[in-house]
Design a protein around this motif. Structure first.
Motif, PDB file in Angstrom:
ATOM      1  N   THR A   1       1.272 -28.139 -41.155  1.00  0.00           N
ATOM      2  CA  THR A   1       1.743 -27.780 -42.496  1.00  0.00           C
ATOM      3  C   THR A   1       0.568 -27.687 -43.462  1.00  0.00           C
ATOM      4  O   THR A   1      -0.501 -28.250 -43.226  1.00  0.00           O
ATOM      5  CB  THR A   1       2.724 -28.839 -43.021  1.00  0.00           C
ATOM      6  OG1 THR A   1       2.070 -30.100 -43.033  1.00  0.00           O
ATOM      7  CG2 THR A   1       3.970 -28.901 -42.158  1.00  0.00           C
ATOM      8  N   ALA A   2       0.792 -26.984 -44.538  1.00  0.00           N
ATOM      9  CA  ALA A   2      -0.233 -26.873 -45.581  1.00  0.00           C
ATOM     10  C   ALA A   2      -0.429 -28.242 -46.226  1.00  0.00           C
ATOM     11  O   ALA A   2       0.494 -29.046 -46.273  1.00  0.00           O
ATOM     12  CB  ALA A   2       0.199 -25.850 -46.627  1.00  0.00           C
ATOM     13  N   PRO A   3      -1.633 -28.489 -46.729  1.00  0.00           N
ATOM     14  CA  PRO A   3      -1.844 -29.763 -47.427  1.00  0.00           C
ATOM     15  C   PRO A   3      -0.970 -29.838 -48.678  1.00  0.00           C
ATOM     16  O   PRO A   3      -0.528 -28.823 -49.211  1.00  0.00           O
ATOM     17  CB  PRO A   3      -3.324 -29.740 -47.816  1.00  0.00           C
ATOM     18  CG  PRO A   3      -3.912 -28.534 -47.211  1.00  0.00           C
ATOM     19  CD  PRO A   3      -2.826 -27.675 -46.689  1.00  0.00           C
ATOM     20  N   LEU A   4      -0.755 -31.046 -49.126  1.00  0.00           N
ATOM     21  CA  LEU A   4       0.011 -31.295 -50.342  1.00  0.00           C
ATOM     22  C   LEU A   4      -0.654 -30.553 -51.494  1.00  0.00           C
ATOM     23  O   LEU A   4      -1.864 -30.623 -51.676  1.00  0.00           O
ATOM     24  CB  LEU A   4       0.027 -32.800 -50.617  1.00  0.00           C
ATOM     25  CG  LEU A   4       0.887 -33.327 -51.731  1.00  0.00           C
ATOM     26  CD1 LEU A   4       2.367 -33.036 -51.445  1.00  0.00           C
ATOM     27  CD2 LEU A   4       0.685 -34.816 -51.879  1.00  0.00           C
ATOM     28  N   SER A   5       0.136 -29.830 -52.261  1.00  0.00           N
ATOM     29  CA  SER A   5      -0.420 -29.072 -53.385  1.00  0.00           C
ATOM     30  C   SER A   5      -0.523 -29.961 -54.615  1.00  0.00           C
ATOM     31  O   SER A   5       0.218 -30.939 -54.750  1.00  0.00           O
ATOM     32  CB  SER A   5       0.462 -27.867 -53.693  1.00  0.00           C
ATOM     33  OG  SER A   5       1.694 -28.289 -54.240  1.00  0.00           O
ATOM     34  N   PRO A   6      -1.412 -29.629 -55.546  1.00  0.00           N
ATOM     35  CA  PRO A   6      -1.509 -30.416 -56.781  1.00  0.00           C
ATOM     36  C   PRO A   6      -0.184 -30.459 -57.553  1.00  0.00           C
ATOM     37  O   PRO A   6       0.164 -31.490 -58.104  1.00  0.00           O
ATOM     38  CB  PRO A   6      -2.591 -29.692 -57.583  1.00  0.00           C
ATOM     39  CG  PRO A   6      -3.444 -29.040 -56.539  1.00  0.00           C
ATOM     40  CD  PRO A   6      -2.484 -28.637 -55.460  1.00  0.00           C
ATOM     41  N   SER A   7       0.552 -29.360 -57.565  1.00  0.00           N
ATOM     42  CA  SER A   7       1.829 -29.366 -58.294  1.00  0.00           C
ATOM     43  C   SER A   7       2.845 -30.285 -57.607  1.00  0.00           C
ATOM     44  O   SER A   7       3.620 -30.962 -58.281  1.00  0.00           O
ATOM     45  CB  SER A   7       2.396 -27.951 -58.431  1.00  0.00           C
ATOM     46  OG  SER A   7       2.693 -27.413 -57.165  1.00  0.00           O
ATOM     47  N   ALA A   8       2.829 -30.350 -56.282  1.00  0.00           N
ATOM     48  CA  ALA A   8       3.720 -31.272 -55.573  1.00  0.00           C
ATOM     49  C   ALA A   8       3.312 -32.714 -55.844  1.00  0.00           C
ATOM     50  O   ALA A   8       4.170 -33.594 -55.985  1.00  0.00           O
ATOM     51  CB  ALA A   8       3.694 -30.995 -54.071  1.00  0.00           C
ATOM     52  N   ALA A   9       2.015 -32.962 -55.957  1.00  0.00           N
ATOM     53  CA  ALA A   9       1.538 -34.309 -56.260  1.00  0.00           C
ATOM     54  C   ALA A   9       1.984 -34.734 -57.656  1.00  0.00           C
ATOM     55  O   ALA A   9       2.425 -35.865 -57.865  1.00  0.00           O
ATOM     56  CB  ALA A   9       0.014 -34.367 -56.147  1.00  0.00           C
ATOM     57  N   VAL A  10       1.901 -33.819 -58.615  1.00  0.00           N
ATOM     58  CA  VAL A  10       2.339 -34.122 -59.979  1.00  0.00           C
ATOM     59  C   VAL A  10       3.844 -34.360 -60.008  1.00  0.00           C
ATOM     60  O   VAL A  10       4.331 -35.306 -60.630  1.00  0.00           O
ATOM     61  CB  VAL A  10       1.933 -32.991 -60.949  1.00  0.00           C
ATOM     62  CG1 VAL A  10       2.619 -33.147 -62.287  1.00  0.00           C
ATOM     63  CG2 VAL A  10       0.434 -32.961 -61.122  1.00  0.00           C
TER      64      VAL A  10
END
Length: 176
Positions: free
Chosen positions: A111-120
């Protein structure tokens, strides 16, 4: 008892006014740090490659989850071509180019790494959940204290009524 109830209510109000923001900040801070660590770890262990779809995207699973689709894709590594099933954008067509993430160690699709928007989003959700939990705990504590004090008040009222009621209603036989 009314004074005790008033004091408990004021103390809980002060705790909530101080505790809610602190609880939200603490939960958000811890979650933010953990998501940043997860993002860094994922970015270090995954790499993107450009891949060409060999077939049209197929909705993933039977749940019909929005934004979920898979397709067979092909990419080149050096002189050789590799292919595998991978998550792609819904509606992607055969021949389209997409980004596929590979595990740096095994070379397998991941899977793609965690995105900054998902982290927020995760951080905000954790902060709101913690504040909500603290608010519920404060409200539950207040309700429990009120209930206990009300029981004591009603017990005293019943005892006093049992003592006064016979004289008040005229059923008091005067000890005869």
């Amino acid at each position: 008892m009314d004074r005790l109830q008033w004091r408990v209510d004021r103390a809980l109000l002060v705790l909530l006014l101080v505790g809610l923001p602190f609880t939200a900040w603490l939960a958000g801070s811890v979650t933010y740090d953990r998501t940043q660590d997860a993002m860094a770890s994922q970015e270090a262990t995954r790499r993107p490659v450009a891949a060409r779809l060999l077939q049209d995207a197929v909705p993933a699973g039977r749940s019909g989850a929005a934004g979920a689709a898979t397709a067979r894709v092909e990419w080149r590594e050096g002189a050789s071509a590799r292919d595998a099933a991978a998550a792609v954008e819904p509606g992607a067509r055969a021949g389209d180019v997409t980004t596929v993430w590979l595990d740096r160690g095994s070379g397998e699709v991941t899977t793609a790494p965690l995105s900054p928007s998902a982290a927020v989003s995760t951080t905000v959700a954790a902060a709101l959940a913690a504040a909500g939990g603290a608010g519920l705990a404060g409200g539950g504590t207040r309700a429990g204290v009120h209930r206990a004090l009300d029981r004591r008040r009603y017990a005293r009222w019943d005892a006093e009524w049992a003592r006064v009621e016979p004289r008040w209603t005229g059923r008091d036989d005067g000890g005869r």
